[in-house]
Design a protein around this motif. Structure first.
Motif, PDB file in Angstrom:
ATOM      1  N   CYS A  72       1.045  -1.096  -0.127  1.00 31.24           N
ATOM      2  CA  CYS A  72       0.128  -0.042   0.118  1.00 31.24           C
ATOM      3  C   CYS A  72       0.850   1.447   0.044  1.00 31.24           C
ATOM      4  O   CYS A  72       0.590   2.210  -0.725  1.00 31.24           O
ATOM      5  CB  CYS A  72      -0.780   0.023   1.272  1.00 31.24           C
ATOM      6  SG  CYS A  72      -2.591  -1.071   1.039  1.00 31.24           S
ATOM      7  N   ARG A  73       2.057   1.258   0.785  1.00 27.96           N
ATOM      8  CA  ARG A  73       3.000   2.539   0.916  1.00 27.96           C
ATOM      9  C   ARG A  73       3.429   2.670  -0.476  1.00 27.96           C
ATOM     10  O   ARG A  73       3.546   3.647  -1.140  1.00 27.96           O
ATOM     11  CB  ARG A  73       4.018   2.221   1.610  1.00 27.96           C
ATOM     12  CG  ARG A  73       4.734   3.407   2.143  1.00 27.96           C
ATOM     13  CD  ARG A  73       6.014   3.205   2.841  1.00 27.96           C
ATOM     14  NE  ARG A  73       5.587   2.497   4.338  1.00 27.96           N
ATOM     15  CZ  ARG A  73       6.409   2.125   4.870  1.00 27.96           C
ATOM     16  NH1 ARG A  73       7.747   1.858   4.469  1.00 27.96           N
ATOM     17  NH2 ARG A  73       6.085   1.381   6.086  1.00 27.96           N
ATOM     18  N   GLU A  74       4.034   1.580  -1.062  1.00 33.53           N
ATOM     19  CA  GLU A  74       4.541   1.852  -2.432  1.00 33.53           C
ATOM     20  C   GLU A  74       3.370   2.258  -3.435  1.00 33.53           C
ATOM     21  O   GLU A  74       3.776   2.718  -4.375  1.00 33.53           O
ATOM     22  CB  GLU A  74       4.921   0.362  -3.000  1.00 33.53           C
ATOM     23  CG  GLU A  74       6.254  -0.092  -1.963  1.00 33.53           C
ATOM     24  CD  GLU A  74       6.818  -1.530  -2.369  1.00 33.53           C
ATOM     25  OE1 GLU A  74       5.986  -2.227  -3.001  1.00 33.53           O
ATOM     26  OE2 GLU A  74       7.967  -1.642  -1.462  1.00 33.53           O
ATOM     27  N   LEU A  75       2.214   1.809  -3.301  1.00 37.72           N
ATOM     28  CA  LEU A  75       1.063   2.086  -4.244  1.00 37.72           C
ATOM     29  C   LEU A  75       0.289   3.598  -4.078  1.00 37.72           C
ATOM     30  O   LEU A  75      -0.378   4.204  -4.785  1.00 37.72           O
ATOM     31  CB  LEU A  75       0.075   1.133  -4.369  1.00 37.72           C
ATOM     32  CG  LEU A  75       0.429  -0.204  -5.003  1.00 37.72           C
ATOM     33  CD1 LEU A  75      -0.727  -1.116  -4.743  1.00 37.72           C
ATOM     34  CD2 LEU A  75       0.722  -0.210  -6.396  1.00 37.72           C
ATOM     35  N   GLY A  76       1.087   3.958  -2.876  1.00 37.31           N
ATOM     36  CA  GLY A  76       0.396   5.409  -2.503  1.00 37.31           C
ATOM     37  C   GLY A  76      -0.891   5.378  -1.754  1.00 37.31           C
ATOM     38  O   GLY A  76      -1.812   6.419  -1.730  1.00 37.31           O
ATOM     39  N   ALA A  77      -1.196   4.270  -1.120  1.00 34.35           N
ATOM     40  CA  ALA A  77      -2.623   4.085  -0.635  1.00 34.35           C
ATOM     41  C   ALA A  77      -2.348   3.958   1.035  1.00 34.35           C
ATOM     42  O   ALA A  77      -1.246   3.926   1.563  1.00 34.35           O
ATOM     43  CB  ALA A  77      -3.202   2.731  -1.033  1.00 34.35           C
ATOM     44  N   ARG A  78      -3.352   4.274   1.734  1.00 37.76           N
ATOM     45  CA  ARG A  78      -3.243   4.429   3.163  1.00 37.76           C
ATOM     46  C   ARG A  78      -3.980   3.144   3.805  1.00 37.76           C
ATOM     47  O   ARG A  78      -5.158   2.711   3.045  1.00 37.76           O
ATOM     48  CB  ARG A  78      -4.017   5.465   3.710  1.00 37.76           C
ATOM     49  CG  ARG A  78      -4.099   5.836   5.039  1.00 37.76           C
ATOM     50  CD  ARG A  78      -4.602   7.143   5.649  1.00 37.76           C
ATOM     51  NE  ARG A  78      -5.863   7.171   5.144  1.00 37.76           N
ATOM     52  CZ  ARG A  78      -6.825   7.317   5.935  1.00 37.76           C
ATOM     53  NH1 ARG A  78      -6.935   7.511   7.111  1.00 37.76           N
ATOM     54  NH2 ARG A  78      -8.025   7.641   5.344  1.00 37.76           N
ATOM     55  N   VAL A  79      -3.688   2.344   4.635  1.00 44.70           N
ATOM     56  CA  VAL A  79      -4.266   1.373   5.231  1.00 44.70           C
ATOM     57  C   VAL A  79      -5.057   1.808   6.490  1.00 44.70           C
ATOM     58  O   VAL A  79      -4.476   2.600   7.381  1.00 44.70           O
ATOM     59  CB  VAL A  79      -3.030   0.178   5.782  1.00 44.70           C
ATOM     60  CG1 VAL A  79      -3.608  -0.786   6.356  1.00 44.70           C
ATOM     61  CG2 VAL A  79      -2.237  -0.013   4.459  1.00 44.70           C
TER      62      VAL A  79
END
Length: 138
Positions: A72-79
């Motif tokens: 998620c961090r690499e895709l720019g998404a927040r968990v």
């Protein structure tokens, strides 16, 4: 040197998905699913993605959570995590009833979480810029 308040995992754990001790094929499957969710929920999307829930199973310590967090961090998404409620045993209910705390089984709590997570249309999301990898330093 890292501060004494950071955990061992924060100091020595994997920093990118390539650092994971998880089968690369499994990491790729998680990345593909997450990317499809981000692409399908972006601006201008006409319909929500078909499969909106991803289940990862395996023993404790297998790398499920850290895989999702790093991808998620690499895709720019927040968990956003769902934490299971504090364990409550049926016999403990008697001591908590005075506080207005109602016993709810873990299965019921999870079913309610799933119901709430699928009852509303998703909010249009926009990918943010991927976070730069952190430099572990010498």
């Amino acid at each position: 040197m890292a501060s004494s308040s950071s955990s061992w995992l924060d100091r020595h754990g994997p920093k990118t998905s390539k650092d994971l001790c998880v089968a690369p094929k499994k990491v790729a499957q998680v990345r593909e699913w997450l990317a499809s969710q981000l692409d399908g929920a972006g601006e201008g999307a006409t319909a929500p993605p078909a499969n909106r829930v991803l289940f990862l199973t395996g023993p404790a310590g297998a790398g499920k959570s850290v895989t999702v967090e790093l991808v998620c961090r690499e895709l720019g998404a927040r968990v956003q995590r769902w934490q299971a409620p504090t364990p409550t045993l049926w016999h403990e209910r008697a001591y908590q009833s005075d506080l207005g705390v109602e016993y709810v089984s873990k299965l019921k709590a999870f079913e309610e979480f799933l119901r709430r997570s699928t009852m509303l249309a998703p909010i249009a999301l926009k990918r943010s810029a991927p976070a730069p990898p952190s430099d572990p330093g010498p």
